[in-house]
Design an enzyme around this catalytic site. Structure first.
Site, short mmCIF file in Angstrom:
data_model
loop_
_atom_site.label_atom_id
_atom_site.label_comp_id
_atom_site.label_asym_id
_atom_site.label_seq_id
_atom_site.Cartn_x
_atom_site.Cartn_y
_atom_site.Cartn_z
N ASN A 1 -35.30 39.19 31.47
CA ASN A 1 -35.16 37.78 31.57
C ASN A 1 -33.57 37.54 31.67
OD1 ASN A 1 -37.66 37.21 31.69
ND2 ASN A 1 -37.82 36.97 29.55
N LYS B 1 -14.00 15.44 14.90
CA LYS B 1 -13.40 16.95 14.73
C LYS B 1 -14.65 17.99 14.67
CE LYS B 1 -9.73 15.58 11.79
NZ LYS B 1 -10.23 13.99 11.99
N ASN C 1 -2.43 9.79 8.09
CA ASN C 1 -2.74 9.23 9.42
C ASN C 1 -1.85 9.77 10.44
OD1 ASN C 1 -4.38 7.59 7.94
ND2 ASN C 1 -3.34 5.83 8.44
N GLN D 1 -12.26 10.43 12.16
CA GLN D 1 -12.71 11.68 11.27
C GLN D 1 -13.62 12.11 12.14
OE1 GLN D 1 -12.31 12.15 7.01
NE2 GLN D 1 -14.40 12.37 7.16
N THR E 1 -28.36 24.42 52.29
CA THR E 1 -28.40 22.86 51.99
C THR E 1 -29.70 22.51 51.65
OG1 THR E 1 -28.71 22.03 54.29
CG2 THR E 1 -26.33 22.51 53.69
N LYS F 1 -40.63 42.41 31.86
CA LYS F 1 -39.69 41.27 32.00
C LYS F 1 -38.50 41.76 31.66
CE LYS F 1 -41.50 37.09 32.10
NZ LYS F 1 -40.79 36.18 32.82
N GLU G 1 -29.32 31.21 31.19
CA GLU G 1 -30.11 29.94 30.90
C GLU G 1 -29.39 29.40 29.53
OE1 GLU G 1 -33.88 31.52 30.03
OE2 GLU G 1 -34.43 31.85 32.39
N TYR H 1 -5.52 3.33 12.60
CA TYR H 1 -6.48 4.45 12.38
C TYR H 1 -7.59 3.82 11.55
CZ TYR H 1 -8.34 8.14 9.60
OH TYR H 1 -9.30 9.17 9.17
N SER I 1 -38.97 40.65 26.98
CA SER I 1 -40.18 39.62 26.43
C SER I 1 -40.63 40.36 25.44
CB SER I 1 -41.04 39.44 27.52
OG SER I 1 -42.27 39.05 27.05
#
Ligand code: ARG
Length: 472
Positions: A285, A325, A110, A322, A155, A283, A290, A317, A277
């Site tokens: 991209n 993680k 622990n 566990q 804005t 294209k 993204e 504990y 693409s």
């Protein structure tokens, strides 16, 4: 199945149970921290007379050998062990015999796992901080080069007032700077050593917890043994700080995606950071921006997951912990990848200065300045606001901008306008006049850049670089 317990059991563990319970698949990631923690522990045990000098030397040599063999690929961590702690201990006993069985004296898994996780997270806090620093340096460079690159400020995603690229990028600089300050703060709070807390109630061996803590580069030992093994606040704080960083990156990416679109054309992402693409040959991209925006959800998910895991756990504990993680490791790797890629993308991006300046001129970004011009001539602000409003309406009908109107047209709306108005509402003047601290005026901007440079040179996390214990 190799496990550290079994004496009080009369039956074998069910195979499904064994697999469900085991953590070796992911906690093998901190084998190094586990070994470093163990070395510090036995060095302390010897100092306290709990182990002999010979036993300590044997154990340290054995542990160091395991680490070297793992690093050289001679030894492999396999899933026949329950967790990384069992793997290291079993290997040690194989190598050095009975002395190895003394490694776990005065320790529980622990406090051991609490230490391993903390050591691992602590280095990662530093790594993320360093990546953020590199990003800030990149942003500062862009700022220095673009003090007079005009663009519209927005804005409601509507053009509002003219600013500069340096000023806009400077907003992100502040965000990532705060992110670093948060990490520094977390680091300070987490830097206490849980080892020696035992299962939950300390041990009856005369451990020197201050000594162990100092060997591992901690400020000192944690002060309550129950909390030591039950605390994962630092994981939550780190995930929370990283979530905020991702939110910042995501907003920035969203702007880059917009700016890179055909409609804006403020920037052009470098070929090396864009994708094509499979069907549309024209294209290019912004996939990387993204993806960073998309991965933000994944990091938030880790934060919400651990918060939820922890909320119902009684002290001290419990095995639920566990679950801290896998998602944390994934979030850390995700954030590091995103910051590094974003830095690469923004340092290679091309800013279309002319397009940005043109855009700032259209859309009445100088309307506030035109109203202020009238105020300067003695018109009360509310009246000036109304006059410029009517003027804007007139321009919209004529499809022109304020500065394109003739002086006669201006005077037809208000007699107060004079020839000097053209200079007073030019893009350059509008920006230059904004001189309060934090405003886009070039002079104000230069002062801020100076302060930020100073910050980058002198601030950061004060951490011993070599926080692992190496050969002794
Ligand atoms: N794999 C465990 C974890 O990650 C290690 C601690 C096990 N402790 C225990 N009492 N079963 O939390």
């Amino acid at each position: 199945m190799a496990q550290l317990w079994g004496g009080r059991f009369t039956k074998e563990t069910d195979k499904l149970v064994y697999n469900f319970n085991a953590s070796i698949d992911f906690d093998k990631k901190f084998y190094r921290q586990d070994i470093e923690g163990s070395i510090a522990h036995v060095v302390m045990l010897e100092k306290q007379g709990i182990l002999t000098n010979e036993e300590k030397d044997k154990i340290v040599k054995g542990l160091t050998g395991i680490r070297q063999d793992l690093e050289n690929g001679v030894l492999e961590i396999t899933d026949e062990y329950e967790d990384i702690h069992s793997f290291v201990e079993a290997n040690l006993i194989d190598r050095i015999g009975d002395a190895g069985k003394k490694l776990h004296t005065g320790r529980s898994r622990n406090d051991q796992v609490a230490l391993d996780m903390k050591l691992y997270t602590r280095v990662e806090v530093l790594c993320v901080d360093e990546l953020l620093k590199e990003l800030l340096e990149t942003l500062l460079k862009i700022m220095e080069e673009n003090i007079e690159t005009y663009m519209p400020g927005f804005t409601h995603l509507q053009k509002a007032q003219p600013i500069t690229l340096a000023h806009h990028i400077g907003a992100y600089f502040e965000m990532f700077k705060r992110d670093r300050l948060r990490l520094k703060d977390i680091y300070k709070r987490m830097n206490y050593c849980p080892l020696g807390a035992g299962a939950l109630a300390g041990t009856t061996y005369p451990l020197d917890r201050y000594y162990t803590a100092s060997l591992l580069g901690f400020e000192g030992p944690t002060l309550n043994s129950i909390d030591s093994v039950a605390d994962r606040d630092y994981v939550i704080e780190f995930l929370s700080a990283m979530s905020i960083t991702m939110m910042h990156l995501s907003r920035f990416c969203e702007e880059i995606i917009l700016w890179n679109s055909n409609e804006y054309r403020f920037v052009e992402i470098d070929d090396s950071y864009a994708t094509g693409s499979s069907i549309m040959p024209q294209k290019k991209n912004p996939d990387i921006a993204e993806l960073i925006r998309g991965k933000t959800g994944r990091v938030y998910g880790a934060l919400v997951s651990i918060l939820t895991t922890m909320k119902g756990i009684p002290l001290a504990y419990n095995k639920d912990m566990q679950e801290d993680k896998e998602l944390t490791f994934d979030a850390i790797d995700t954030v590091k990848g995103c910051i590094a890629l974003f830095t690469g993308m923004i340092s290679t991006i091309k800013f279309n200065n002319e397009v940005m300046a043109k855009s700032a001129m259209a859309g009445f970004t100088n309307a506030t300045d035109a109203a202020d011009y009238l105020v300067g001539k003695g018109v009360p602000f509310r009246d000036a606001h109304g006059i410029i409003g009517r003027l804007v309406l007139y321009c919209i009908e004529k499809n022109s901008s304020i500065e394109e109107l003739s002086i006669d047209e201006l005077k037809s709306i208000s007699e107060v306008f004079e020839e000097d108005v053209y200079d007073k509402i030019s893009l350059k003047t509008c920006v230059e006049k904004r001189l309060t601290v934090g405003a886009p005026g070039p002079k104000a901007m230069k002062d801020v850049i100076k302060l930020e440079k100073d910050y980058l040179e002198n601030d950061g996390i004060n951490m011993r670089k070599e926080i692992y214990i190496h050969e002794r």
